[in-house]
Enzyme design. Sequence first.
Site, PDB file in Angstrom:
ATOM      1  N   SER A 139       0.823  -1.197   0.000  1.00 40.61           N
ATOM      2  CA  SER A 139       0.000   0.000   0.000  1.00 40.61           C
ATOM      3  C   SER A 139       0.864   1.255   0.000  1.00 40.61           C
ATOM      4  O   SER A 139       1.820   1.366   0.777  1.00 40.61           O
ATOM      5  CB  SER A 139      -0.898  -0.010   1.246  1.00 40.61           C
ATOM      6  OG  SER A 139      -1.695   1.143   1.323  1.00 40.61           O
ATOM      7  N   SER A 191      -5.532  13.543  -3.354  1.00 38.94           N
ATOM      8  CA  SER A 191      -6.383  14.730  -3.359  1.00 38.94           C
ATOM      9  C   SER A 191      -5.905  15.872  -2.477  1.00 38.94           C
ATOM     10  O   SER A 191      -6.344  17.010  -2.660  1.00 38.94           O
ATOM     11  CB  SER A 191      -7.801  14.348  -2.937  1.00 38.94           C
ATOM     12  OG  SER A 191      -7.810  13.869  -1.595  1.00 38.94           O
ATOM     13  N   LYS A 250     -18.105  12.795  -7.069  1.00 38.78           N
ATOM     14  CA  LYS A 250     -17.221  13.937  -7.321  1.00 38.78           C
ATOM     15  C   LYS A 250     -17.365  14.386  -8.779  1.00 38.78           C
ATOM     16  O   LYS A 250     -18.215  15.200  -9.097  1.00 38.78           O
ATOM     17  CB  LYS A 250     -15.794  13.584  -6.932  1.00 38.78           C
ATOM     18  CG  LYS A 250     -15.651  13.350  -5.425  1.00 38.78           C
ATOM     19  CD  LYS A 250     -14.262  13.003  -5.015  1.00 38.78           C
ATOM     20  CE  LYS A 250     -14.103  12.990  -3.504  1.00 38.78           C
ATOM     21  NZ  LYS A 250     -14.925  11.970  -2.803  1.00 38.78           N
TER      22      LYS A 250
END
Length: 432
Positions: A139, A191, A250
């Site tokens: 990850s 983001s 979004k």
Amino acid sequence: MDYERRFEDAINRLKAEERYRIFANLERDASRFPMAMWRPAGEEDRPRDVTVWCSNDYLGMCGHPDVIEASVNAARAHGVGAGGTRNISGTHHPIVQLEAELADLHDKPASLVFTSGWISNLAGISTIASLLPNCLILSDAFNHNSMVEGVRRAGCEKKVWRHNDVAHLEELLAAEPVERAKLVVFESLYSMDGDIAPIAEIVEIAEKYNAMTYIDEVHAVGLYGPRGGGLSEREGLADRVDVIEGTLAKGFGSLGGYIAASATVIDAVRSYAPQFIFTSALPPSVAASAAAAVKHLKRSNAERERHQAMAKLVKHALRAAGLPVMDNSSHIVPLFVGDAQKCRAASKLLLERHAIYIQPINYPTVAKGTERLRITPTPAHSEAQVADLVESLVDVWQTLGLRFEEAKVILLRPAAKDPAHCVYPEMKRAAE
């Protein structure tokens, strides 16, 4: 045990650390986006117009006529609810149509819709990894909370690789037996910083070491690629990514999340994920509105082009005013503050003095000492609103004694017959 006192203490700790969240009472106006009505606490009966500069409705699709019409028509035809889970109540037709649109968007055989992007990551990652024997999850260090929770829920061994550091990823993969099941999970666009993953390199390394890839395209779907399929589509890599996850809330302006993959992977998640099995389905009106947005953005580039132009213009104007833009190549415009209290104060001043809403981004969303305002231009913002934003931010920065940088004028377009020039003074005059 004084239960109430325990909860009060927990809230007070957040307040002391400048982490207590206060939500502005905003009333969106679909016909005037990005304008909204703000109802201050204690003055709810005296709403004020504000300009929203931090919405994740990146393209303004929430108010698109086709999207609204699809939602209204579906609500009239089918009612406002789905009637329960798909396992009990069946699968309504609008959600079947939506899943077909999403599979086509990503050129995958199948897709599966969830109630949110958070749930689709939790369910997708945890179910896929748990079905693979002795799976190792790799990850990215900056992965979203939903991905972190998906990794945790899987109960598998995990290794975290340094953010966007493909050499570190390869080092971790190379240390494992080639036959071991491995799942590489990462985002295409992060983001809070706005930086973009080296997708091609990650995919190549994963293929080299026989690992599955799972990409979160939440902040890119609708916004990038010839049909809005995200950065993996823009880079021509969607067919080499095993699982693509996205949101409908979004770029597509609706609600829900999804994964797109092979028919077998989708069937496995559908059959095993408790987050899917035991959760009520999206209402038909929501599914229909999302499908309408996906359809529209597959064929229309106008919103994407205007969106990118406005993002570049905002960065250009902020830099020209000496405001500390955190550099990236995406549509996200982070403005560095570096102090939780001042970040909250800046947001408050913008709202109360200048009628501009930008929420503060503090820990744990970002690391302590990296607090920021996160600006998200949309196609609906005007050049005059950009000028007003910059003027207001300069006033706030001066009022709070925040750090300015050396003003930079970066050309917006290559020099031609009419050389590129800084348009900020013109925008300022337009606003005045």
